[in-house]
Structures are given as C-alpha cells and as structure tokens.
Design a protein around this motif. Sequence first.
Motif, PDB file in Angstrom:
ATOM      1  N   UNK A  14     -19.646  -7.337  -6.608  1.00 37.23           N
ATOM      2  CA  UNK A  14     -18.509  -7.058  -7.488  1.00 37.23           C
ATOM      3  C   UNK A  14     -17.181  -7.374  -6.820  1.00 37.23           C
ATOM      4  N   UNK A  17     -16.685 -10.990  -6.928  1.00 34.73           N
ATOM      5  CA  UNK A  17     -16.277 -11.395  -8.277  1.00 34.73           C
ATOM      6  C   UNK A  17     -14.780 -11.179  -8.450  1.00 34.73           C
ATOM      7  N   UNK A  60      -9.854 -13.843 -18.800  1.00 36.56           N
ATOM      8  CA  UNK A  60     -10.855 -12.915 -19.340  1.00 36.56           C
ATOM      9  C   UNK A  60     -10.198 -11.890 -20.245  1.00 36.56           C
ATOM     10  N   UNK A  64     -10.967 -11.557 -24.193  1.00 33.62           N
ATOM     11  CA  UNK A  64     -11.564 -10.377 -24.817  1.00 33.62           C
ATOM     12  C   UNK A  64     -10.704  -9.846 -25.953  1.00 33.62           C
ATOM     13  N   UNK A 102     -21.066 -19.257  -8.289  1.00 31.52           N
ATOM     14  CA  UNK A 102     -21.928 -18.224  -8.876  1.00 31.52           C
ATOM     15  C   UNK A 102     -21.097 -17.185  -9.620  1.00 31.52           C
ATOM     16  N   UNK A 103     -20.013 -16.738  -8.973  1.00 32.74           N
ATOM     17  CA  UNK A 103     -19.178 -15.703  -9.587  1.00 32.74           C
ATOM     18  C   UNK A 103     -18.509 -16.233 -10.846  1.00 32.74           C
ATOM     19  N   UNK A 106     -20.813 -16.977 -13.784  1.00 35.37           N
ATOM     20  CA  UNK A 106     -21.322 -15.773 -14.429  1.00 35.37           C
ATOM     21  C   UNK A 106     -20.247 -15.116 -15.306  1.00 35.37           C
ATOM     22  N   UNK A 107     -19.061 -15.016 -14.765  1.00 32.85           N
ATOM     23  CA  UNK A 107     -17.989 -14.369 -15.522  1.00 32.85           C
ATOM     24  C   UNK A 107     -17.681 -15.155 -16.789  1.00 32.85           C
ATOM     25  N   UNK A 110     -20.505 -14.795 -19.219  1.00 30.83           N
ATOM     26  CA  UNK A 110     -20.580 -13.440 -19.790  1.00 30.83           C
ATOM     27  C   UNK A 110     -19.543 -13.235 -20.888  1.00 30.83           C
ATOM     28  N   UNK A 111     -18.330 -13.703 -20.601  1.00 30.93           N
ATOM     29  CA  UNK A 111     -17.216 -13.351 -21.467  1.00 30.93           C
ATOM     30  C   UNK A 111     -16.976 -14.402 -22.545  1.00 30.93           C
TER      31      UNK A 111
ATOM     32  N   UNK B 184     -26.306  -7.470  -9.786  1.00 28.69           N
ATOM     33  CA  UNK B 184     -25.089  -8.143 -10.242  1.00 28.69           C
ATOM     34  C   UNK B 184     -25.427  -9.329 -11.144  1.00 28.69           C
ATOM     35  N   UNK B 185     -26.403 -10.122 -10.742  1.00 33.69           N
ATOM     36  CA  UNK B 185     -26.769 -11.289 -11.539  1.00 33.69           C
ATOM     37  C   UNK B 185     -27.268 -10.880 -12.919  1.00 33.69           C
ATOM     38  N   UNK B 188     -24.737  -7.495 -17.416  1.00 30.22           N
ATOM     39  CA  UNK B 188     -23.675  -8.136 -18.176  1.00 30.22           C
ATOM     40  C   UNK B 188     -22.554  -7.122 -18.286  1.00 30.22           C
ATOM     41  N   UNK B 189     -21.428  -7.452 -17.652  1.00 28.84           N
ATOM     42  CA  UNK B 189     -20.426  -6.400 -17.517  1.00 28.84           C
ATOM     43  C   UNK B 189     -19.306  -6.549 -18.540  1.00 28.84           C
ATOM     44  N   UNK B 190     -19.633  -7.051 -19.691  1.00 29.60           N
ATOM     45  CA  UNK B 190     -18.624  -7.139 -20.746  1.00 29.60           C
ATOM     46  C   UNK B 190     -18.095  -5.755 -21.089  1.00 29.60           C
ATOM     47  N   UNK B 192     -17.720  -3.345 -19.205  1.00 30.42           N
ATOM     48  CA  UNK B 192     -16.885  -2.787 -18.148  1.00 30.42           C
ATOM     49  C   UNK B 192     -15.405  -3.136 -18.357  1.00 30.42           C
ATOM     50  N   UNK B 193     -15.176  -4.271 -18.984  1.00 31.75           N
ATOM     51  CA  UNK B 193     -13.787  -4.748 -19.074  1.00 31.75           C
ATOM     52  C   UNK B 193     -13.033  -4.111 -20.220  1.00 31.75           C
TER      53      UNK B 193
END
Lengths: 187, 193
Positions: A14, A17, A60, A64, A102-103, A106-107, A110-111, B184-185, B188-190, B192-193
């Motif tokens: 984290x 990230x 991000x 969102x 990788x970070x 993924x971010x 995800x978003x 972590x991989x 899915x931390x959507x 969290x934000x």
Amino acid sequence: MSLPQSLRVSVTPLELELIACEQLVEIVPLISMEKTAFISGAYGPLRPPSKSKVPLWMAINLKLKKKCHIVPPEWLTVDFLQERLSRETSQPQFSKLPFRFAEISKVVLDVASDDVPNADKIRSLLKDLREARQAKSREGLQQIDHSELSLPNLCSMEINEIRPVFVQSMGLLSQLVREPENRAGDV
Amino acid sequence: MDNDYFSIDAILAENQKIQCTFKLDIPDMGHLGGGNERDIKALSKAPIPIWLAYILLYSDWADFSIPQPFGARVRNALNAEPKSVKLSGLVGQGGHWYGFGKMIMDILSDEQANEMSELLIKAFKGRLVEVIDQAQHFAALGGSGGGGSSISGDSALSFREGLDGAERELFALAQESVKMTKRWYEGNDRARR
C-alpha cells in the motif's frame, strides 16, 4: 521496536502504491479548473476537452467523481504487454517494464477500467507477466551469494516482495562465509 | 547466529555441548563433571557447553572433537541430498544448527574451518529454494495442506519439521511478504477511496 517484523524489513504494498500515485498521468477532464497549487506542485489548468497531466492520485479522485477520463499510459495496452510477455517467456532475463508498472496498472484498472480498452485481456496479461517473472526471481534465489545479486529490470513491487528473504539469507550467508582476510587473521 | 552480545539466538547456540578431552589433571573439580571422582583426570572426556569450552580450548587445557551434528554421517547425508536431512533434530532446543556450526567454525583451525564453512553454505543453499517454495505455497494456500513444488506430501512435511531456527525465520518472512503482496494484488480498493 514494537513494529511487527514484516513492517521492519520492508514497506507495504500500500505504501508503494501511495508513492506510485505521485506519478503523472494524462487525463481528459470533464470539468474546467484553474491552475491550482498543491504541496507537490501546481497542476492545471483543466480545460475540457484538451488533455492535461496530473498526478495519479488526483486523476483517481476526479475519476471517482466522474469528472475526468484517465488516458491509460502507452504501455498499458494489449499489444505492448503481449510483446513483453512473449519476450519474458522466451528470454532468461527480465524484460524492461516501467519501474512501478504493477502499482499503476492495478490502480488504473481498479478505478478506471472503463477507460482502458480490453481491460480484461490486460488483466490476464499482467497476471501472466507476474507469474513468469516470479519464476525468474525464484531462479535468482538459487544463485544467491553472500555479497551480491544482480537481477536487472526487477520492478518495485517485485523487489519489495522478495526483499525480506534475500536480505535475511544474504546476511546469514555472510556469517557462514570465511573471507580471505578473516582466514589470515585466524590463528 | 552472529556473535552479537544481545542476540538470543547466539546465546542459545552457545548452550550446545561439545565433547572435550582434558589435557591435564584438574584437582578438586571432579564434582563439576557430575561424577563421584575427586579430580578431573587428564585424558578424561566430558561434554562441555561452548561458552565454557572457549576458555578451556584457548588456554590449551583441553581438546575437542567435531560434534556429531557435523560428523561424517551428517556430511554424507548432506552431500547426498541436503533437503532430506533434519537439521533441527541434530541439535535440539529450537535447532540452531547454523549458529552452532558457525561457533565451531570459529574455534577450528583454518583448513577445517574452511571445510566447515563450505559444508554450511552448501547445505544452506541447497535447502533455501525449497524453504521459500514451501513458504510461498503455504502463503497462497492460506492454511493447512501438504505438498511443496519439487517434493510433495510426507517428505515436504518432514522437511518442514527439520527446519533449522534460521530457516524457520526465513520461512516466516517469506510467507508474510508473499501474503501481503497477494492481498494487495487481489484486493479491489475502490471502496477505500
């Protein structure tokens, strides 16, 4: 030290990230904003529909709130990753990828998976890449030595994953190895 | 492992006993050996903990023989297949085989010490990959279950039981970091934000 062992030896994914979120990405804003000063610098102005560069964390945040589209980095495409994957599986060394791929991937996935074409295909390619590279770092473990280890093009998340083990075992090896200068000193 | 004053591992490794042969008579000290004799006679043998053996050896009052955990039998077994030797069983008490070996290495003469160093390093390297493989396997599994990658089932279990203290530490480290990265991989931390 009252920190748990795992936090003493390396940073968490984290935290990595968080660091990666400082990198700049391109966005297509849907709102307009004047140039604004933040601690890390001044970003903007945002003028839809022209592109603008902002840090990932800001992208991000805007995404969102549905106030922008993120333009995926040029390496986050099926073609590029496919090519790297085939190189990864055919050559013994690690292929060159962005240090924090990788970070960031993924971010972004995800978003903003709706902004990335073929997001699912990219996800599975990234997973394959990760597995191919893990197999290689396992081979690196076999060549471990007390003084040095060279695994070029390893990325931040991968380094972080293997760091505790490598540091500890190299430390132990350096205890067991008798250096020439010690040999001379012993009676 | 290291000869650090504050290292608990070093203290525990120092508690191991080695077989010493006295070179001279020590009068009135027979009770220390636990026997009924009044004196410790020259050429009598006694197991002495390492922390005490240092002074005896350096003052040339006694000789010692290479302890059994590093003897010919173990050497041969390690040469044949490092992964099948139960290191923890050899030394007892948490099993600091490498730490003990390092201490013996430090009091040996040059040639023997080099040999010892090679033995330890070869054993360590031979076992390391399996230790990490199994740690990753267990991290991925997140619980019980047998079977490593290169050896499986019962032999994997007995390998784990035979881990030395230092290897156990590595196992835990590897497992923890793999778990953390995996979490972590997969998260899915959507939210969290």
